[in-house]
Design a protein around this motif. Structure first.
Motif, mmCIF file in Angstrom:
data_model
loop_
_atom_site.group_PDB
_atom_site.id
_atom_site.type_symbol
_atom_site.label_atom_id
_atom_site.label_comp_id
_atom_site.label_asym_id
_atom_site.label_seq_id
_atom_site.Cartn_x
_atom_site.Cartn_y
_atom_site.Cartn_z
ATOM 1 N N ASN A 1 0.879 17.888 -12.790
ATOM 2 C CA ASN A 1 0.421 17.357 -13.808
ATOM 3 C C ASN A 1 -1.161 17.484 -14.401
ATOM 4 O OD1 ASN A 1 2.337 15.630 -15.229
ATOM 5 N ND2 ASN A 1 2.079 13.768 -14.200
ATOM 6 N N VAL A 2 -1.784 17.880 -13.269
ATOM 7 C CA VAL A 2 -3.287 18.225 -13.710
ATOM 8 C C VAL A 2 -3.264 19.946 -14.377
ATOM 9 C CG1 VAL A 2 -5.488 18.952 -12.886
ATOM 10 C CG2 VAL A 2 -4.337 16.951 -11.834
ATOM 11 N N ILE A 3 -2.496 20.533 -13.680
ATOM 12 C CA ILE A 3 -2.265 22.222 -14.170
ATOM 13 C C ILE A 3 -1.725 21.934 -15.763
ATOM 14 C CG2 ILE A 3 -1.147 24.201 -13.794
ATOM 15 C CD1 ILE A 3 -1.274 23.506 -10.810
ATOM 16 N N ASN B 1 0.816 -1.148 -0.065
ATOM 17 C CA ASN B 1 -0.039 0.094 0.065
ATOM 18 C C ASN B 1 0.757 1.319 -0.019
ATOM 19 O OD1 ASN B 1 -2.466 -1.453 -0.066
ATOM 20 N ND2 ASN B 1 -2.611 -1.414 2.201
ATOM 21 N N GLN B 2 2.068 1.276 0.822
ATOM 22 C CA GLN B 2 2.663 2.361 0.943
ATOM 23 C C GLN B 2 3.521 2.707 -0.437
ATOM 24 O OE1 GLN B 2 2.606 4.706 3.461
ATOM 25 N NE2 GLN B 2 3.719 6.124 2.301
ATOM 26 N N SER B 3 4.096 1.673 -0.824
ATOM 27 C CA SER B 3 4.786 1.820 -2.077
ATOM 28 C C SER B 3 3.696 2.152 -3.332
ATOM 29 C CB SER B 3 5.548 0.347 -2.481
ATOM 30 O OG SER B 3 6.209 -0.177 -1.496
ATOM 31 N N LEU B 4 2.796 1.822 -3.419
ATOM 32 C CA LEU B 4 1.725 2.158 -4.257
ATOM 33 C C LEU B 4 1.312 3.643 -4.185
ATOM 34 C CD1 LEU B 4 0.103 1.135 -6.616
ATOM 35 C CD2 LEU B 4 -1.591 0.340 -5.293
ATOM 36 N N LYS B 5 1.174 4.179 -3.057
ATOM 37 C CA LYS B 5 0.909 5.513 -2.616
ATOM 38 C C LYS B 5 1.878 6.196 -3.138
ATOM 39 C CE LYS B 5 -0.621 8.765 1.031
ATOM 40 N NZ LYS B 5 -0.841 8.746 2.438
ATOM 41 N N ILE C 1 1.923 6.733 -6.767
ATOM 42 C CA ILE C 1 0.958 7.613 -7.458
ATOM 43 C C ILE C 1 1.334 8.951 -7.076
ATOM 44 C CG2 ILE C 1 -1.605 8.188 -6.883
ATOM 45 C CD1 ILE C 1 -2.066 5.316 -6.405
ATOM 46 N N LEU C 2 1.928 9.344 -5.865
ATOM 47 C CA LEU C 2 2.261 10.756 -5.594
ATOM 48 C C LEU C 2 3.586 11.354 -6.554
ATOM 49 C CD1 LEU C 2 2.281 10.712 -1.764
ATOM 50 C CD2 LEU C 2 0.622 11.864 -3.300
ATOM 51 N N TRP C 3 4.155 10.141 -6.947
ATOM 52 C CA TRP C 3 5.417 10.775 -7.926
ATOM 53 C C TRP C 3 4.616 10.969 -9.386
ATOM 54 C CZ3 TRP C 3 6.715 7.557 -12.233
ATOM 55 C CH2 TRP C 3 7.709 8.144 -12.924
ATOM 56 N N SER C 4 3.550 10.097 -9.636
ATOM 57 C CA SER C 4 3.056 10.147 -10.977
ATOM 58 C C SER C 4 2.534 11.590 -11.004
ATOM 59 C CB SER C 4 2.146 8.922 -11.275
ATOM 60 O OG SER C 4 1.027 8.970 -10.415
ATOM 61 N N PHE C 5 1.895 12.159 -10.007
ATOM 62 C CA PHE C 5 1.332 13.557 -10.229
ATOM 63 C C PHE C 5 2.274 14.640 -10.527
ATOM 64 C CE2 PHE C 5 -1.913 12.363 -6.651
ATOM 65 C CZ PHE C 5 -2.786 11.942 -7.428
ATOM 66 N N GLY C 6 3.631 14.622 -10.342
ATOM 67 C CA GLY C 6 4.662 15.340 -10.718
ATOM 68 C C GLY C 6 4.531 16.377 -9.561
ATOM 69 N N ALA C 7 5.918 16.890 -9.281
ATOM 70 C CA ALA C 7 6.346 17.621 -8.199
ATOM 71 C C ALA C 7 7.492 18.256 -8.366
ATOM 72 C CB ALA C 7 5.968 17.277 -6.720
ATOM 73 N N ASN C 8 8.039 19.468 -8.240
ATOM 74 C CA ASN C 8 9.378 19.615 -8.011
ATOM 75 C C ASN C 8 9.669 20.262 -6.802
ATOM 76 O OD1 ASN C 8 8.375 22.050 -8.284
ATOM 77 N ND2 ASN C 8 9.161 22.801 -10.286
ATOM 78 N N ASN C 9 8.898 20.231 -5.618
ATOM 79 C CA ASN C 9 9.215 20.680 -4.228
ATOM 80 C C ASN C 9 9.636 19.587 -3.500
ATOM 81 O OD1 ASN C 9 6.800 19.564 -4.299
ATOM 82 N ND2 ASN C 9 5.755 21.358 -3.107
ATOM 83 N N MET C 10 9.790 18.291 -4.080
ATOM 84 C CA MET C 10 10.061 17.207 -3.300
ATOM 85 C C MET C 10 11.521 16.783 -3.323
ATOM 86 S SD MET C 10 6.630 15.186 -3.444
ATOM 87 C CE MET C 10 6.740 14.039 -2.352
ATOM 88 N N VAL C 11 12.249 17.446 -4.101
ATOM 89 C CA VAL C 11 13.559 16.855 -4.495
ATOM 90 C C VAL C 11 14.471 17.374 -3.371
ATOM 91 C CG1 VAL C 11 15.705 16.856 -6.180
ATOM 92 C CG2 VAL C 11 13.103 17.161 -6.678
#
Length: 196
Positions: A175-177, A41-45, A48-58
């Motif tokens: 990714n939505v934006i 469950n945690q790996s899948l979560k 999914i969070l990675w697939s949304f795309g973000a540049n503030n988690m690096v």
């Protein structure tokens, strides 16, 4: 990348190499789907969070690794002159002394390093890589590759910064934006080209 490099000399037509690239991508997608099916469950979560795309988690260390990979990707291009010769046709490029086999090899390595490293650390950001180059060709002479290259980088950075600010303020995934902005732009481009 290794599969593409091994098959790059077997396909004379670039379109066949692109189709082969899509096949490799589809195969990789099937493996990812299989891993998702058996993931905890945690790996899948996390995926999914990675697939949304973000540049503030690096993290800082990840930025160093990302910078190194992007720098190697840029160095692989060496010079843009062979690309200018190749854009005018293979016969013209060969008459200028362009080594087409080496050029194809370097382009595959450079584009793989650049796209894979960005995707690995920031997630699969949609439409930026499609919209920005087309838009740059519309606003500036497409035959001037040096200027196009610089324009693509700066415009891409500005758009990503703009989308990141919106994502931070609204808490909507990046990714939505990018999709909300990207889909209408591509549709307008297609309609404009169809009229011409």
């Amino acid at each position: 990348m290794l599969l593409l490099l091994s098959m790059s000399n077997k396909f004379q037509d670039k379109s066949y190499l692109i189709i082969f690239g899509f096949l490799v991508s589809a195969f990789a997608g099937a493996i990812v789907s299989l891993l998702q099916f058996y993931a905890e469950n945690q790996s899948l979560k996390n995926y999914i969070l990675w697939s949304f795309g973000a540049n503030n988690m690096v993290t800082r260390n990840q930025i160093y690794v990302l910078f190194t990979l992007v720098l190697i990707g840029f160095i692989c291009f060496k010079t843009i002159k062979p690309l200018i010769g190749n854009s005018l046709g293979t016969s013209y490029a060969q008459s200028l002394g362009v080594n087409l086999r080496q050029l194809k090899f370097l382009i595959i390595i450079a584009s793989t390093l650049l796209s894979a490293s960005i995707t690995a650390f920031l997630g699969p950001i949609l439409f930026i890589g499609i919209v920005v180059p087309h838009f740059c060709r519309m606003i500036y002479n497409p035959s001037k590759l040096w200027q196009q290259w610089i324009l693509n980088m700066f415009l891409g950075m500005l758009i990503m910064l703009f989308f990141s600010v919106i994502a931070e303020k609204t808490q909507i995934p990046l990714n939505v934006i990018s999709s909300v902005f990207g889909i209408p732009v591509i549709l307008m481009m297609l309609l404009k080209q169809n009229k011409v």
